[in-house]
Design a protein around this motif. Structure first.
Motif, PDB file in Angstrom:
ATOM      1  N   LEU A 167     -24.097  -0.358   7.102  1.00 33.60           N
ATOM      2  CA  LEU A 167     -23.479  -1.504   7.762  1.00 33.60           C
ATOM      3  C   LEU A 167     -22.138  -1.144   8.408  1.00 33.60           C
ATOM      4  CD1 LEU A 167     -24.327  -4.273   5.143  1.00 33.60           C
ATOM      5  CD2 LEU A 167     -25.541  -3.696   7.258  1.00 33.60           C
ATOM      6  N   SER A 168     -21.722   0.124   8.269  1.00 36.88           N
ATOM      7  CA  SER A 168     -20.470   0.610   8.871  1.00 36.88           C
ATOM      8  C   SER A 168     -19.255  -0.229   8.480  1.00 36.88           C
ATOM      9  CB  SER A 168     -20.588   0.691  10.389  1.00 36.88           C
ATOM     10  OG  SER A 168     -21.596   1.599  10.753  1.00 36.88           O
ATOM     11  N   ILE A 169     -19.220  -0.666   7.247  1.00 41.61           N
ATOM     12  CA  ILE A 169     -18.075  -1.432   6.752  1.00 41.61           C
ATOM     13  C   ILE A 169     -17.003  -0.441   6.304  1.00 41.61           C
ATOM     14  CG2 ILE A 169     -17.268  -3.020   4.958  1.00 41.61           C
ATOM     15  CD1 ILE A 169     -20.143  -4.242   5.058  1.00 41.61           C
ATOM     16  N   THR A 170     -15.785  -0.646   6.810  1.00 45.87           N
ATOM     17  CA  THR A 170     -14.676   0.237   6.488  1.00 45.87           C
ATOM     18  C   THR A 170     -13.785  -0.426   5.452  1.00 45.87           C
ATOM     19  OG1 THR A 170     -14.722   1.132   8.728  1.00 45.87           O
ATOM     20  CG2 THR A 170     -12.721   1.521   7.447  1.00 45.87           C
ATOM     21  N   PRO A 171     -13.623   0.181   4.274  1.00 50.42           N
ATOM     22  CA  PRO A 171     -12.741  -0.395   3.255  1.00 50.42           C
ATOM     23  C   PRO A 171     -11.296  -0.507   3.758  1.00 50.42           C
ATOM     24  CG  PRO A 171     -14.130   1.299   2.303  1.00 50.42           C
ATOM     25  CD  PRO A 171     -14.297   1.376   3.793  1.00 50.42           C
ATOM     26  N   VAL A 172     -10.609  -1.506   3.302  1.00 52.56           N
ATOM     27  CA  VAL A 172      -9.222  -1.731   3.701  1.00 52.56           C
ATOM     28  C   VAL A 172      -8.294  -0.713   3.027  1.00 52.56           C
ATOM     29  CG1 VAL A 172      -7.309  -3.378   3.606  1.00 52.56           C
ATOM     30  CG2 VAL A 172      -9.617  -4.171   4.132  1.00 52.56           C
ATOM     31  N   GLY A 173      -8.495  -0.480   1.745  1.00 56.53           N
ATOM     32  CA  GLY A 173      -7.564   0.357   0.978  1.00 56.53           C
ATOM     33  C   GLY A 173      -7.925   1.813   0.965  1.00 56.53           C
ATOM     34  N   PRO A 174      -7.144   2.571   0.251  1.00 58.56           N
ATOM     35  CA  PRO A 174      -5.983   2.138  -0.528  1.00 58.56           C
ATOM     36  C   PRO A 174      -4.788   1.849   0.371  1.00 58.56           C
ATOM     37  CG  PRO A 174      -6.180   4.514  -0.647  1.00 58.56           C
ATOM     38  CD  PRO A 174      -7.363   4.024   0.138  1.00 58.56           C
ATOM     39  N   LEU A 175      -3.965   0.912  -0.079  1.00 59.15           N
ATOM     40  CA  LEU A 175      -2.753   0.558   0.653  1.00 59.15           C
ATOM     41  C   LEU A 175      -1.551   0.757  -0.258  1.00 59.15           C
ATOM     42  CD1 LEU A 175      -3.948  -2.665   2.491  1.00 59.15           C
ATOM     43  CD2 LEU A 175      -3.662  -0.379   3.458  1.00 59.15           C
ATOM     44  N   PRO A 176      -0.490   1.299   0.241  1.00 64.46           N
ATOM     45  CA  PRO A 176      -0.382   1.904   1.553  1.00 64.46           C
ATOM     46  C   PRO A 176      -1.253   3.158   1.628  1.00 64.46           C
ATOM     47  CG  PRO A 176       1.546   2.460   0.275  1.00 64.46           C
ATOM     48  CD  PRO A 176       0.731   1.497  -0.545  1.00 64.46           C
ATOM     49  N   HIS A 177      -1.510   3.601   2.840  1.00 60.17           N
ATOM     50  CA  HIS A 177      -2.376   4.768   3.011  1.00 60.17           C
ATOM     51  C   HIS A 177      -1.830   5.970   2.263  1.00 60.17           C
ATOM     52  CE1 HIS A 177      -4.912   2.769   5.857  1.00 60.17           C
ATOM     53  NE2 HIS A 177      -3.930   2.553   6.699  1.00 60.17           N
ATOM     54  N   ILE A 178      -0.535   6.166   2.303  1.00 55.62           N
ATOM     55  CA  ILE A 178       0.128   7.248   1.572  1.00 55.62           C
ATOM     56  C   ILE A 178       1.421   6.685   1.022  1.00 55.62           C
ATOM     57  CG2 ILE A 178       1.282   8.209   3.617  1.00 55.62           C
ATOM     58  CD1 ILE A 178       0.705  11.031   2.325  1.00 55.62           C
ATOM     59  N   LEU A 179       1.702   6.977  -0.241  1.00 56.74           N
ATOM     60  CA  LEU A 179       2.899   6.449  -0.879  1.00 56.74           C
ATOM     61  C   LEU A 179       4.142   7.209  -0.428  1.00 56.74           C
ATOM     62  CD1 LEU A 179       1.541   6.052  -4.515  1.00 56.74           C
ATOM     63  CD2 LEU A 179       2.128   4.211  -2.952  1.00 56.74           C
ATOM     64  N   PRO A 180       5.293   6.548  -0.449  1.00 55.44           N
ATOM     65  CA  PRO A 180       6.543   7.263  -0.186  1.00 55.44           C
ATOM     66  C   PRO A 180       6.746   8.362  -1.227  1.00 55.44           C
ATOM     67  CG  PRO A 180       6.874   4.887  -0.130  1.00 55.44           C
ATOM     68  CD  PRO A 180       5.491   5.125  -0.656  1.00 55.44           C
ATOM     69  N   LEU A 181       7.606   9.298  -0.916  1.00 56.25           N
ATOM     70  CA  LEU A 181       7.812  10.460  -1.790  1.00 56.25           C
ATOM     71  C   LEU A 181       8.180  10.090  -3.220  1.00 56.25           C
ATOM     72  CD1 LEU A 181       9.622  13.129   0.383  1.00 56.25           C
ATOM     73  CD2 LEU A 181       7.495  13.398  -0.871  1.00 56.25           C
ATOM     74  N   GLY A 182       9.072   9.154  -3.422  1.00 58.43           N
ATOM     75  CA  GLY A 182       9.546   8.856  -4.768  1.00 58.43           C
ATOM     76  C   GLY A 182       8.786   7.779  -5.504  1.00 58.43           C
ATOM     77  N   GLU A 183       7.706   7.307  -4.948  1.00 57.08           N
ATOM     78  CA  GLU A 183       6.970   6.195  -5.552  1.00 57.08           C
ATOM     79  C   GLU A 183       5.653   6.687  -6.142  1.00 57.08           C
ATOM     80  OE1 GLU A 183       5.008   2.126  -3.847  1.00 57.08           O
ATOM     81  OE2 GLU A 183       6.949   2.731  -3.012  1.00 57.08           O
ATOM     82  N   GLU A 184       5.264   6.084  -7.262  1.00 62.30           N
ATOM     83  CA  GLU A 184       3.988   6.413  -7.903  1.00 62.30           C
ATOM     84  C   GLU A 184       3.196   5.123  -8.099  1.00 62.30           C
ATOM     85  OE1 GLU A 184       2.923   9.382  -8.489  1.00 62.30           O
ATOM     86  OE2 GLU A 184       4.742  10.563  -8.367  1.00 62.30           O
ATOM     87  N   VAL A 185       1.879   5.241  -8.230  1.00 68.49           N
ATOM     88  CA  VAL A 185       1.079   4.071  -8.580  1.00 68.49           C
ATOM     89  C   VAL A 185       1.467   3.681 -10.004  1.00 68.49           C
ATOM     90  CG1 VAL A 185      -0.840   4.570  -7.017  1.00 68.49           C
ATOM     91  CG2 VAL A 185      -0.888   5.480  -9.327  1.00 68.49           C
ATOM     92  N   PRO A 186       1.351   2.399 -10.360  1.00 62.52           N
ATOM     93  CA  PRO A 186       1.784   1.962 -11.691  1.00 62.52           C
ATOM     94  C   PRO A 186       1.174   2.778 -12.845  1.00 62.52           C
ATOM     95  CG  PRO A 186       1.398   0.067 -10.301  1.00 62.52           C
ATOM     96  CD  PRO A 186       0.944   1.274  -9.519  1.00 62.52           C
ATOM     97  N   ALA A 187      -0.104   3.134 -12.759  1.00 64.73           N
ATOM     98  CA  ALA A 187      -0.731   3.883 -13.847  1.00 64.73           C
ATOM     99  C   ALA A 187      -0.110   5.265 -13.997  1.00 64.73           C
ATOM    100  CB  ALA A 187      -2.237   4.018 -13.600  1.00 64.73           C
ATOM    101  N   ALA A 188       0.168   5.934 -12.885  1.00 65.37           N
ATOM    102  CA  ALA A 188       0.783   7.267 -12.944  1.00 65.37           C
ATOM    103  C   ALA A 188       2.220   7.164 -13.453  1.00 65.37           C
ATOM    104  CB  ALA A 188       0.734   7.931 -11.575  1.00 65.37           C
ATOM    105  N   GLN A 189       2.917   6.120 -13.044  1.00 65.81           N
ATOM    106  CA  GLN A 189       4.295   5.905 -13.489  1.00 65.81           C
ATOM    107  C   GLN A 189       4.320   5.640 -14.997  1.00 65.81           C
ATOM    108  OE1 GLN A 189       6.171   2.625 -11.489  1.00 65.81           O
ATOM    109  NE2 GLN A 189       8.069   3.785 -11.308  1.00 65.81           N
TER     110      GLN A 189
END
Length: 196
Positions: A167-189
């Motif tokens: 169906l050629s559906i394109t997922p929206v995420g992950p957002l943001p596409h790439i995290l800033p240098l000093g930021e981590e996803v909550p689980a990694a943090q």
């Protein structure tokens, strides 16, 4: 063969700006390490995502996806152990290995996790050293940032492989596409702080 490895980087010097002519991505002192890394990273990571995603049997998929993640674990270990040497794969300077790995890893979370079923872990939360390395290249080197177009990456894969995504559906995420240098996803943090 030697000419290809040593001569190719200078063959186009008359076409590029002077400031780029002295960039050496295949330095003589690292050639054996680069060759060794390129051998397994190409087969198991760069091509591993395709061998997993285009597998036509469960057995082939499982064999290839496990090999892919074992190779990611190996790259993670390497980067973790040499972190003090510099932000690149072999220390302070970008080499061919950085470029080869970047093009696959920058696509990993936006495309390969869902589209090619490479979902044992994602880079953001499962590979802190690879995640830091990839973001360093993206945010600190314009050549990586300016040649990475996340929407195009996602649209290409999800709209051209109709045998995988009819169906050629394109997922929206992950957002943001790439995290800033000093930021981590909550689980990694949380894991970093010992809360998990």
């Amino acid at each position: 063969m030697d000419w290809c490895l040593t001569g190719l980087p200078t063959q186009f010097d008359d076409l590029i700006e002077e400031k780029y002519r002295n960039i050496v991505l295949y330095p003589e002192n690292l050639r054996s390490q680069i060759d060794e890394a390129n051998t397994w990273t190409y087969d198991l990571i760069n091509n591993g995502v395709y061998k997993s995603g285009f597998a036509t049997t469960a057995e082939a998929y499982e064999r290839n996806v496990v090999a892919l993640f074992e190779a990611l674990d190996r790259a993670e270990k390497h980067l973790s152990e040499q972190a003090e040497s510099g932000p690149c794969y072999f220390g302070k300077a970008i080499t061919e290995t950085d470029i080869r790995l970047f093009v696959t890893l920058v696509r990993f979370d936006p495309v390969y996790v869902q589209h090619f079923k490479c979902n044992i872990r994602d880079i953001r939360s499962g590979y802190p050293a690879l995640h830091r390395w990839m973001r360093n290249l993206y945010w600190n080197h314009a050549a990586f940032r300016e040649t990475t177009q996340f929407d195009h990456i996602k649209w290409h894969y999800t709209r051209s492989h109709t045998q995988i995504n009819p169906l050629s559906i394109t997922p929206v995420g992950p957002l943001p596409h790439i995290l800033p240098l000093g930021e981590e996803v909550p689980a990694a943090q949380a894991a970093k702080q010992g809360k998990l």
